[in-house]
Design a protein around this motif. Structure first.
Motif, PDB file in Angstrom:
ATOM      1  N   VAL A 210      56.999 146.642  89.515  1.00 17.66           N
ATOM      2  CA  VAL A 210      57.287 147.765  88.608  1.00 17.66           C
ATOM      3  C   VAL A 210      58.537 147.462  87.777  1.00 17.66           C
ATOM      4  O   VAL A 210      58.560 147.636  86.556  1.00 17.66           O
ATOM      5  N   LEU A 211      59.589 146.991  88.443  1.00 21.86           N
ATOM      6  CA  LEU A 211      60.831 146.670  87.737  1.00 21.86           C
ATOM      7  C   LEU A 211      60.631 145.540  86.742  1.00 21.86           C
ATOM      8  O   LEU A 211      61.259 145.525  85.668  1.00 21.86           O
ATOM      9  N   THR A 212      59.765 144.583  87.061  1.00 22.15           N
ATOM     10  CA  THR A 212      59.492 143.488  86.130  1.00 22.15           C
ATOM     11  C   THR A 212      58.893 144.017  84.830  1.00 22.15           C
ATOM     12  O   THR A 212      59.316 143.646  83.737  1.00 22.15           O
ATOM     13  N   GLY A 213      57.888 144.873  84.947  1.00 24.81           N
ATOM     14  CA  GLY A 213      57.287 145.442  83.740  1.00 24.81           C
ATOM     15  C   GLY A 213      58.291 146.214  82.907  1.00 24.81           C
ATOM     16  O   GLY A 213      58.357 146.069  81.679  1.00 24.81           O
ATOM     17  N   LEU A 214      59.105 147.033  83.559  1.00 19.35           N
ATOM     18  CA  LEU A 214      60.110 147.822  82.849  1.00 19.35           C
ATOM     19  C   LEU A 214      61.161 146.921  82.208  1.00 19.35           C
ATOM     20  O   LEU A 214      61.561 147.137  81.060  1.00 19.35           O
ATOM     21  N   ALA A 215      61.617 145.901  82.943  1.00 23.56           N
ATOM     22  CA  ALA A 215      62.672 145.022  82.436  1.00 23.56           C
ATOM     23  C   ALA A 215      62.223 144.261  81.200  1.00 23.56           C
ATOM     24  O   ALA A 215      62.996 144.090  80.241  1.00 23.56           O
ATOM     25  N   VAL A 216      60.985 143.797  81.181  1.00 30.17           N
ATOM     26  CA  VAL A 216      60.497 143.031  80.030  1.00 30.17           C
ATOM     27  C   VAL A 216      60.380 143.939  78.801  1.00 30.17           C
ATOM     28  O   VAL A 216      60.704 143.529  77.681  1.00 30.17           O
ATOM     29  N   VAL A 217      59.927 145.171  78.991  1.00 33.62           N
ATOM     30  CA  VAL A 217      59.885 146.115  77.871  1.00 33.62           C
ATOM     31  C   VAL A 217      61.297 146.420  77.376  1.00 33.62           C
ATOM     32  O   VAL A 217      61.555 146.452  76.172  1.00 33.62           O
ATOM     33  N   ALA A 218      62.230 146.632  78.297  1.00 33.82           N
ATOM     34  CA  ALA A 218      63.612 146.929  77.910  1.00 33.82           C
ATOM     35  C   ALA A 218      64.221 145.774  77.124  1.00 33.82           C
ATOM     36  O   ALA A 218      64.975 145.992  76.163  1.00 33.82           O
ATOM     37  N   ALA A 219      63.910 144.544  77.512  1.00 35.39           N
ATOM     38  CA  ALA A 219      64.434 143.385  76.783  1.00 35.39           C
ATOM     39  C   ALA A 219      63.844 143.293  75.385  1.00 35.39           C
ATOM     40  O   ALA A 219      64.494 142.776  74.459  1.00 35.39           O
ATOM     41  N   ALA A 220      62.620 143.794  75.208  1.00 34.98           N
ATOM     42  CA  ALA A 220      61.974 143.758  73.897  1.00 34.98           C
ATOM     43  C   ALA A 220      62.374 144.930  73.009  1.00 34.98           C
ATOM     44  O   ALA A 220      61.973 144.985  71.847  1.00 34.98           O
ATOM     45  N   ASP A 221      63.162 145.872  73.542  1.00 37.27           N
ATOM     46  CA  ASP A 221      63.568 147.057  72.783  1.00 37.27           C
ATOM     47  C   ASP A 221      64.995 147.430  73.151  1.00 37.27           C
ATOM     48  O   ASP A 221      65.264 148.507  73.681  1.00 37.27           O
ATOM     49  N   GLU A 222      65.921 146.509  72.886  1.00 38.24           N
ATOM     50  CA  GLU A 222      67.332 146.718  73.239  1.00 38.24           C
ATOM     51  C   GLU A 222      67.914 147.945  72.557  1.00 38.24           C
ATOM     52  O   GLU A 222      68.787 148.623  73.107  1.00 38.24           O
ATOM     53  N   GLY A 223      67.448 148.250  71.344  1.00 37.60           N
ATOM     54  CA  GLY A 223      68.012 149.373  70.608  1.00 37.60           C
ATOM     55  C   GLY A 223      67.882 150.687  71.338  1.00 37.60           C
ATOM     56  O   GLY A 223      68.821 151.482  71.388  1.00 37.60           O
ATOM     57  N   ARG A 224      66.728 150.922  71.929  1.00 34.57           N
ATOM     58  CA  ARG A 224      66.504 152.175  72.645  1.00 34.57           C
ATOM     59  C   ARG A 224      66.728 152.046  74.148  1.00 34.57           C
ATOM     60  O   ARG A 224      67.084 153.023  74.806  1.00 34.57           O
ATOM     61  N   LEU A 225      66.517 150.855  74.688  1.00 30.08           N
ATOM     62  CA  LEU A 225      66.540 150.697  76.143  1.00 30.08           C
ATOM     63  C   LEU A 225      67.637 149.747  76.611  1.00 30.08           C
ATOM     64  O   LEU A 225      67.573 149.226  77.728  1.00 30.08           O
ATOM     65  N   GLY A 226      68.660 149.531  75.794  1.00 28.43           N
ATOM     66  CA  GLY A 226      69.740 148.638  76.186  1.00 28.43           C
ATOM     67  C   GLY A 226      70.450 149.089  77.451  1.00 28.43           C
ATOM     68  O   GLY A 226      70.751 148.289  78.338  1.00 28.43           O
ATOM     69  N   ALA A 227      70.713 150.392  77.554  1.00 28.72           N
ATOM     70  CA  ALA A 227      71.394 150.907  78.748  1.00 28.72           C
ATOM     71  C   ALA A 227      70.492 150.812  79.972  1.00 28.72           C
ATOM     72  O   ALA A 227      70.960 150.594  81.094  1.00 28.72           O
ATOM     73  N   VAL A 228      69.191 150.969  79.765  1.00 27.98           N
ATOM     74  CA  VAL A 228      68.234 150.828  80.863  1.00 27.98           C
ATOM     75  C   VAL A 228      68.223 149.386  81.357  1.00 27.98           C
ATOM     76  O   VAL A 228      68.265 149.118  82.566  1.00 27.98           O
ATOM     77  N   ARG A 229      68.187 148.459  80.427  1.00 26.51           N
ATOM     78  CA  ARG A 229      68.205 147.043  80.812  1.00 26.51           C
ATOM     79  C   ARG A 229      69.492 146.703  81.564  1.00 26.51           C
ATOM     80  O   ARG A 229      69.457 145.995  82.573  1.00 26.51           O
ATOM     81  N   ALA A 230      70.612 147.206  81.071  1.00 26.35           N
ATOM     82  CA  ALA A 230      71.888 146.943  81.746  1.00 26.35           C
ATOM     83  C   ALA A 230      71.878 147.498  83.166  1.00 26.35           C
ATOM     84  O   ALA A 230      72.435 146.887  84.089  1.00 26.35           O
ATOM     85  N   GLY A 231      71.239 148.649  83.362  1.00 29.57           N
ATOM     86  CA  GLY A 231      71.145 149.225  84.703  1.00 29.57           C
ATOM     87  C   GLY A 231      70.318 148.372  85.634  1.00 29.57           C
ATOM     88  O   GLY A 231      70.659 148.208  86.819  1.00 29.57           O
ATOM     89  N   ILE A 232      69.219 147.810  85.118  1.00 32.33           N
ATOM     90  CA  ILE A 232      68.383 146.934  85.943  1.00 32.33           C
ATOM     91  C   ILE A 232      69.152 145.674  86.322  1.00 32.33           C
ATOM     92  O   ILE A 232      69.130 145.239  87.477  1.00 32.33           O
ATOM     93  N   VAL A 233      69.856 145.087  85.346  1.00 32.60           N
ATOM     94  CA  VAL A 233      70.641 143.878  85.628  1.00 32.60           C
ATOM     95  C   VAL A 233      71.688 144.173  86.694  1.00 32.60           C
ATOM     96  O   VAL A 233      71.889 143.377  87.627  1.00 32.60           O
ATOM     97  N   ARG A 234      72.342 145.320  86.601  1.00 31.76           N
ATOM     98  CA  ARG A 234      73.347 145.678  87.600  1.00 31.76           C
ATOM     99  C   ARG A 234      72.704 145.828  88.976  1.00 31.76           C
ATOM    100  O   ARG A 234      73.272 145.387  89.988  1.00 31.76           O
ATOM    101  N   ALA A 235      71.531 146.411  89.036  1.00 30.28           N
ATOM    102  CA  ALA A 235      70.844 146.586  90.320  1.00 30.28           C
ATOM    103  C   ALA A 235      70.516 145.245  90.965  1.00 30.28           C
ATOM    104  O   ALA A 235      70.531 145.116  92.194  1.00 30.28           O
ATOM    105  N   LEU A 236      70.232 144.246  90.147  1.00 22.65           N
ATOM    106  CA  LEU A 236      69.828 142.942  90.679  1.00 22.65           C
ATOM    107  C   LEU A 236      71.008 142.058  91.039  1.00 22.65           C
ATOM    108  O   LEU A 236      70.879 141.157  91.874  1.00 22.65           O
ATOM    109  N   THR A 237      72.151 142.292  90.409  1.00 18.96           N
ATOM    110  CA  THR A 237      73.289 141.392  90.602  1.00 18.96           C
ATOM    111  C   THR A 237      74.385 141.968  91.483  1.00 18.96           C
ATOM    112  O   THR A 237      75.237 141.216  91.978  1.00 18.96           O
ATOM    113  N   ALA A 238      74.414 143.273  91.683  1.00 22.95           N
ATOM    114  CA  ALA A 238      75.453 143.881  92.516  1.00 22.95           C
ATOM    115  C   ALA A 238      75.025 143.871  93.979  1.00 22.95           C
ATOM    116  O   ALA A 238      73.836 143.900  94.305  1.00 22.95           O
TER     117      ALA A 238
END
Length: 323
Positions: A210-238
């Motif tokens: 599920v996170l993979t699908g969301l992350a790839v969409v967020a990467a393709a739409d940084e303008g609207r989903l940049g904060a969402v992508r940053a949240g996913i990255v934080r979840a994976l690296t923290a």
């Protein structure tokens, strides 16, 4: 009188031909992986073996894989012609030497994989930022309509599915209830995404898919989903290392997805959403191609894609024009 049997001759010939196979040429390879593979003869090992995939651990600890060309290109993947795939009789725990040169050499007696002539490939880049909210919602509706009905489940599977659905809905609510510019989005998404990491069974747990699908969409739409992508990255690296929270394959998939990289057919789906009408047969075919991934992985990835599309639609600025 000695009688000679001719029926044995073809078998001997076949055996000789099999012994003659010492090298197999890769047909394609992830371009980013090529730059990360050592070529100095250091040793790694076979991590795991499956019907169409052999996972490898490099001397530096990177998990990558060999795959039969019946599968599509993917991050960290080297593809081998399907006809040559049966020759790779590698086993879990086998030593693999990386080099010298662009070649993988298994334990003595095994078949080498040569990368020199393989096509270097990158996933197709897709920009969803110019796709309007109505079109995003229409594509999400097509995906929802093609998701399979739940099969009969054991009590454990039913309980796991209930937890997955509840936590996915929680992530969707976090995204929906915050303005895209709010400082609260990233930490809230991080907390909700963390709850999905490693959730479920299999090589790639459902929560990871599920996170993979969301992350790839967020990467393709940084303008609207940049904060969402940053949240996913934080979840994976923290916190604890990702491989301690999910499977090794799931960790590799999530790491690449956070960088906007996934199996090619997932990118093909996003390209289709960006370039064709939602009601056309192209979108249906692209959705079904993703749905065919694994036993349930494709369905879970599609749920993440659908969540991302709806989030981008909800977070569309009022004054911007979209096609």
């Amino acid at each position: 009188m000695i009688r000679r049997s001719r029926t044995k001759e073809p078998e001997v010939t076949v055996a000789v031909q099999k012994q003659a196979v010492r090298q197999v040429a890769a047909v394609s390879v992830d371009a980013d992986l090529v730059a990360r593979l050592p070529e100095d003869g250091r040793r790694g090992e076979v991590h795991s073996v499956h019907e169409h995939v052999i996972n490898l651990r490099t001397p530096d600890g990177l998990l990558c894989c060999l795959a039969s060309a019946v599968l599509d290109d993917a991050p960290r993947t080297i593809r081998v012609d399907a006809a040559a795939w049966p020759a790779l009789r590698w086993h879990r725990g086998d030593t693999v030497r990386f080099g010298p040169g662009p070649v993988l050499r298994p334990a003595p007696g095994g078949v080498d994989v040569v990368l020199a002539g393989a096509e270097r490939r990158q996933p197709p880049a897709t920009d969803l930022s110019a796709v309007g909210p109505d079109r995003l919602r229409a594509a999400a509706a097509v995906i929802a309509g093609l998701l399979p009905m739940p099969a009969e489940r054991s009590p454990f599977e039913a309980a796991a599915a209930e937890v997955l659905g509840r936590r996915t809905a929680g992530l969707a609510a976090v995204i929906r209830h915050h303005d895209r510019d709010s400082a609260a989005v990233t930490p809230a998404v991080s907390a909700a995404a963390t709850a999905l990491v490693g959730l479920g069974a299999g090589l790639t747990p459902s929560g990871d898919d599920v996170l993979t699908g969301l992350a790839v969409v967020a990467a393709a739409d940084e303008g609207r989903l940049g904060a969402v992508r940053a949240g996913i990255v934080r979840a994976l690296t923290a916190g604890a290392p990702l491989e301690e929270r999910t499977t090794a394959v799931g960790a590799a998939m999530l790491t690449e997805a956070a960088a906007g990289r996934a199996r090619w057919r997932i990118h093909d789906l996003l390209t289709t959403i960006a370039t064709t009408a939602p009601g056309g047969p192209e979108l249906r075919a692209a959705v079904l191609a993703v749905r065919a991934i694994g036993h349930t992985s494709g369905t879970d990835v599609l749920e993440g894609v659908r969540l991302g599309l709806l989030a981008a639609a909800d977070l569309t600025p009022d004054l911007k024009e979209y096609r």
